[in-house]
Scaffold this active site. Sequence first.
Site, PDB file in Angstrom:
ATOM      1  N   GLU A 286       0.824  -1.211   0.000  1.00 44.78           N
ATOM      2  CA  GLU A 286       0.000   0.000   0.000  1.00 44.78           C
ATOM      3  C   GLU A 286       0.854   1.256   0.000  1.00 44.78           C
ATOM      4  OE1 GLU A 286      -0.718  -2.705   1.738  1.00 44.78           O
ATOM      5  OE2 GLU A 286      -2.689  -3.241   0.940  1.00 44.78           O
TER       6      GLU A 286
ATOM      7  N   HIS B 214     -11.127  -5.364   8.622  1.00 51.38           N
ATOM      8  CA  HIS B 214     -11.599  -5.175   7.251  1.00 51.38           C
ATOM      9  C   HIS B 214     -12.909  -4.396   7.170  1.00 51.38           C
ATOM     10  CE1 HIS B 214      -8.550  -8.034   6.010  1.00 51.38           C
ATOM     11  NE2 HIS B 214      -8.941  -7.975   4.758  1.00 51.38           N
TER      12      HIS B 214
END
Length: 822
Positions: free
Chosen positions: A531, A598
Amino acid sequence: MPKSQFLDPNVARHSGEITFKPIPVNQYNKTIAQEKKNFSTEDFKRIYHDMVVIREFETMINLIKTTGEYSGIKYDHPGPAHLSIGQEAAAVGMAYTLTVDDFIFGSHRSHGEILAKGLSAIHKLDDAQLMNVMENFFDGTILKIVKKGFTGSVKELGRRFLLYGTLAEIFARETGFNKGLGGSMHAFFTPFGVYPNNAIVGGSGDIAVGAALYKKVNSKPGMVVANIGDASMACGPVWEGITFAAMDQFEQLWQGAMKGGLPVIFNIMNNLYGMGGQTCGETMGYGMPARIGAGVNPDQMHAERVDGYNPLAVIDAYNRKRKIIEDKKGPVLLEVLTYRVSGHSPSDSSSYRSKEEIEAWQKQDCIEAFGQELIKAKVATQSDLSAIWTDVKAIIREMFINSIDLEISPRMDIKNHPEQIGEMIFSNESVDKMEDRTPEVNHPMAENPRVIQISKKERFAYDAEGKPFSKMKQYQLRDGIFEAIVDRFYKDPTLIAYGEDNRDWGGAFAVYRGLTEALPYNRFFNSPISEASIVGTAIGYAMCGGRVIPEIMYCDFLGRCGDEVFNQLPKWQAMSGNVLKMPVVLRVSVGSKYGAQHSQDWTSLVAHIPGLKVCFPVTPYDAKGLMNSALQGTDPVVFFESQRIYDIGEQFHKGGVPEGYYEIPFGEPDVKREGKDVTILTIGATLYRALEAAKILEEKYGMSAEVIDARSLVPFNYEKVIASVKKTGRILISGDATARGSFLNDLARNITELAFDYLDAPPVVVGSRNWITPAYELEEAFFPQPEWFIDAIHEKIVPLKGHVSGQNFSDLEQIRRNKLGI
Ligand SMILES: Cc1ncc(C[n+]2csc(CCOP(=O)(O)OP(=O)(O)O)c2C)c(N)n1
Ligand SMILES: [Mg+2]
């Protein structure tokens, strides 16, 4: 087209061993006499000169910091100064062969690199080009200052320009290269190929790779050098930048002229220390940073260690490495061995190293040793060298005097223009395409299978009788995002998009389905699971002039690119003095159903950071319109999407989602349901639960709720909300972010201040609980539910006849929870 690379188990399971090639260490061994065929006398002297410029420049700042004066002139510089005395040969060697088209990135200790690269560029530009740069930069402001009373050559003028612009920047003057908003650790000057230096050490590790990606994808000349410290070799962005730069796909999947490695050199300036930690023997395990190349790819990144105490050794390495880059065999890892004689900063007492060690390196001082070699080889005399010193001292003294004079070099006039910095935070431009050429696509848009599929869908969720079409038939939110993006891909040739599993998979949530067919790898590809480098490379790509859509699969993963999102993406437009633009649209998907790591909504975290535009559209119409605006702009946008509703149809915009292009301006909340008794303002997918609550309020309690969808968080126009509160006298604010410290609270505070006279009760915030997000089956206890709105209105705003609360919104409970921190 989807890729086809058969992974044969018989090959994969075959026994064998991985072998490594030797990594060269300090192998350069030529004398000046031997190098005479490669360098003229002028070249040798120029190398010496450039090193002297850096030494004197850094000595000046060191004296200012430690004694409060230089050359008899007093000055106080409270800001930072990470000096590179001892490292001059490494910097000059790195910059000497670089062309103006080659870009360097660096870190906090970059004065020497800026000067070396700047001097190299001045040498390479012809007079007309150089004048053109100086005349056009900030409308010639700096040029006017350094030209006053000067009658020498254009090159001389260039040298004054470079020294003055850098120094004025260090001293936070508006006449500096970045208007004084960058300062010592961030100064840069793009017309000379000097790109941002980063005070977050290692921060350039992925940003520089993005610049190399820009060069490759847009067929621009030159290469990129990422100057990284030996201790910063430990930083995540550096590793992730290397990982990204070394992807197999550049060689194996990218086609035609795009095939081949990225033009980037990781230049590890190994001065053997971090601040005080010794990288060899204490804080790292690599022994020599060059070793790292062996593990990265079969080319071992063409790694080697070169002696950065000899400028010719570094120049020799750059000549060889350039060939590798031009052969499209990058990335390259070069370790340049050097030593920082000065402290980490002027307050450094060198408690972490011995006097003997410093003296041993000083005895081999790179400038002194090179000068002696020049004399020995009869390239220069002692008096030639002394003349260089005299000349350099004189010009630095003059530029120092100019840069500290408040008449000549004022600071930003914040008193008279209090909003000046604020006005620099966003560029707010509207630009169809970042460059004018034909975008590279695989087929006309009308032939795209996804475009054809969408053309058969119903663009409004309901038929004429108000009956919903089937999910498959409805134009969905993901279609809205896709339409805006695909349209821009056919408009802006610089636009690229990437992230994890973007290509063949179509993005984890099928937003990108169809793009694989439409676009070549060089415009749309899968990134590593990285990321930091997904966002970091996008920043570098945009800095150089491209437009880009990086994607983060789950909002929770934002932490993995924290530095990029918090310190880089939002800050560079203003820190550059508005030299840079940042057209990056960072797509972030907010999850649900997958538990604590998540399902988090981090909109508040991002909205807190000055310099980012933030939106969270939850209808297909809004998603398309806001994505169009985001992609038309030149500012960084964090574009939140919700996994709960990718398949939702358009329920609000009469006539459905337009087929053509339209923009929804950032910052304008939208009334999704009109009412008169209470206002409910929502962020994100909570809208749909608020609408359910509004229905219950109407049916059970006869209360009519006006529901407003915030759509954007930054910027945000309060006018529509205040108008609603004037009507209803009550407001409840809700979203899926955990309530504590949230943007919801920010909205509540501002509404209290702005609409106090119209409110019957304080604004009430209903956010998620201050817990971890539990499993899907328990989510109802965590995220705001329709009944919570009713309970909160009943307990905090106005009692609802006959209502019995399920949730406890009492003051006592509020105090109890806060006491416990939950
Ligand atoms: C992310 C981050 N961590 C820590 C620091 C504090 N810091 C500034 S310079 C430095 C040492 C860096 O060492 P190296 O990368 O070898 O570069 P050098 O200072 O030797 O040029 C540290 C720890 C920082 N600026 N950024
Ligand atoms: Mg170091």
